[in-house]
Motif scaffolding. Structure first.
Motif, PDB file in Angstrom:
ATOM      1  N   ALA A   1      -2.197   5.272  -3.774  1.00  0.00           N
ATOM      2  CA  ALA A   1      -1.597   3.963  -3.985  1.00  0.00           C
ATOM      3  C   ALA A   1      -0.072   4.167  -4.459  1.00  0.00           C
ATOM      4  O   ALA A   1       0.225   4.862  -5.286  1.00  0.00           O
ATOM      5  CB  ALA A   1      -2.433   3.101  -5.030  1.00  0.00           C
TER       6      ALA A   1
ATOM      7  N   GLY B   1       2.744   1.624  -5.828  1.00  0.00           N
ATOM      8  CA  GLY B   1       3.322   0.502  -6.653  1.00  0.00           C
ATOM      9  C   GLY B   1       2.362   0.300  -7.763  1.00  0.00           C
ATOM     10  O   GLY B   1       1.491   0.832  -8.157  1.00  0.00           O
TER      11      GLY B   1
ATOM     12  N   ASP C   1      -0.463  -8.714  -5.422  1.00  0.00           N
ATOM     13  CA  ASP C   1      -0.608  -8.218  -4.132  1.00  0.00           C
ATOM     14  C   ASP C   1      -1.108  -6.824  -4.271  1.00  0.00           C
ATOM     15  O   ASP C   1      -1.853  -6.437  -3.580  1.00  0.00           O
ATOM     16  CB  ASP C   1       0.833  -8.028  -3.631  1.00  0.00           C
ATOM     17  CG  ASP C   1       1.524  -9.365  -3.124  1.00  0.00           C
ATOM     18  OD1 ASP C   1       0.812 -10.057  -2.715  1.00  0.00           O
ATOM     19  OD2 ASP C   1       2.828  -9.438  -3.464  1.00  0.00           O
TER      20      ASP C   1
ATOM     21  N   PRO D   1      -0.984  -2.813  -5.357  1.00  0.00           N
ATOM     22  CA  PRO D   1      -0.282  -1.579  -4.688  1.00  0.00           C
ATOM     23  C   PRO D   1      -0.544  -1.348  -3.168  1.00  0.00           C
ATOM     24  O   PRO D   1      -1.439  -2.061  -2.540  1.00  0.00           O
ATOM     25  CB  PRO D   1      -0.825  -0.393  -5.351  1.00  0.00           C
ATOM     26  CG  PRO D   1      -2.386  -0.669  -5.746  1.00  0.00           C
ATOM     27  CD  PRO D   1      -2.288  -2.167  -5.830  1.00  0.00           C
ATOM     28  N   MET D   2       0.475  -0.779  -2.599  1.00  0.00           N
ATOM     29  CA  MET D   2       0.242  -0.566  -1.057  1.00  0.00           C
ATOM     30  C   MET D   2      -0.436   0.835  -0.977  1.00  0.00           C
ATOM     31  O   MET D   2      -0.250   1.849  -1.701  1.00  0.00           O
ATOM     32  CB  MET D   2       1.570  -0.241  -0.357  1.00  0.00           C
ATOM     33  CG  MET D   2       1.741   0.259   0.886  1.00  0.00           C
ATOM     34  SD  MET D   2       3.326   0.261   1.628  1.00  0.00           S
ATOM     35  CE  MET D   2       3.929   1.651   0.784  1.00  0.00           C
ATOM     36  N   TRP D   3      -1.630   1.008  -0.066  1.00  0.00           N
ATOM     37  CA  TRP D   3      -2.334   2.416   0.114  1.00  0.00           C
ATOM     38  C   TRP D   3      -1.711   3.127   1.201  1.00  0.00           C
ATOM     39  O   TRP D   3      -1.299   2.481   2.243  1.00  0.00           O
ATOM     40  CB  TRP D   3      -3.618   1.896   0.435  1.00  0.00           C
ATOM     41  CG  TRP D   3      -4.439   1.353  -0.926  1.00  0.00           C
ATOM     42  CD1 TRP D   3      -4.448   0.194  -1.258  1.00  0.00           C
ATOM     43  CD2 TRP D   3      -5.025   2.082  -1.896  1.00  0.00           C
ATOM     44  NE1 TRP D   3      -5.016   0.017  -2.447  1.00  0.00           N
ATOM     45  CE2 TRP D   3      -5.271   1.238  -3.005  1.00  0.00           C
ATOM     46  CE3 TRP D   3      -5.275   3.410  -2.078  1.00  0.00           C
ATOM     47  CZ2 TRP D   3      -5.947   1.688  -3.933  1.00  0.00           C
ATOM     48  CZ3 TRP D   3      -5.878   3.809  -3.452  1.00  0.00           C
ATOM     49  CH2 TRP D   3      -6.209   3.214  -4.121  1.00  0.00           C
ATOM     50  N   VAL D   4      -1.523   4.526   1.045  1.00  0.00           N
ATOM     51  CA  VAL D   4      -0.847   5.425   2.126  1.00  0.00           C
ATOM     52  C   VAL D   4      -1.912   6.423   2.301  1.00  0.00           C
ATOM     53  O   VAL D   4      -2.644   6.858   1.407  1.00  0.00           O
ATOM     54  CB  VAL D   4       0.449   5.952   1.569  1.00  0.00           C
ATOM     55  CG1 VAL D   4       1.509   4.615   1.731  1.00  0.00           C
ATOM     56  CG2 VAL D   4       0.220   6.681   0.270  1.00  0.00           C
TER      57      VAL D   4
END
Length: 119
Positions: free
Chosen positions: A64, A66, A72, A74-77
């Motif tokens: 994650a 963020g 919202d 975190p953004m997952w990568v």
């Protein structure tokens, strides 16, 4: 910060298991190739789905980026397969509290200026 080892390990499994098995929040930093910035990465986990569900991320290692709080989240990568492979790097400078970078940023006037390791 310290050098983590000079010899290539025989397997990456112990580090991968340590990374994906954290019970508390551990923040790592990642750096893309040819980039000069680092990104904090947390909540690293191995993604798994039920056997009858086919998902392209099944078995992938995700992290994650963020804030963990908020609407919202975190953004997952997805981490590349090569992200956990051992790489040998020679530090461009010393580490600890007495290195050139620490000495430069001890002066408050320098704190908003970039550090050039080549200087």
């Amino acid at each position: 910060m310290a050098v983590q080892g000079m010899e290539k390990p025989q397997t990456y499994a112990p580090f991968r298991d340590f990374l994906t098995g954290q019970q508390t929040v551990v923040v790592y930093t990642i750096m893309e190739e040819d980039q000069m910035t680092i990104t904090p990465l947390h909540s690293v986990t191995r993604f798994a789905t039920a056997a009858h569900h086919h998902n392209r991320y099944d078995g992938s290692i995700l992290g994650a980026v963020g804030e963990r709080q908020g609407e919202d989240g975190p953004m997952w990568v997805k981490l590349k397969n090569t992200a956990l492979q051992w790489e040998k790097y020679t530090p461009v400078m010393g580490w600890g509290d007495n290195n050139a970078m620490a000495e430069r940023y001890d002066n408050p006037a320098n704190r908003l200026t970039p550090f050039d390791a080549r200087a």
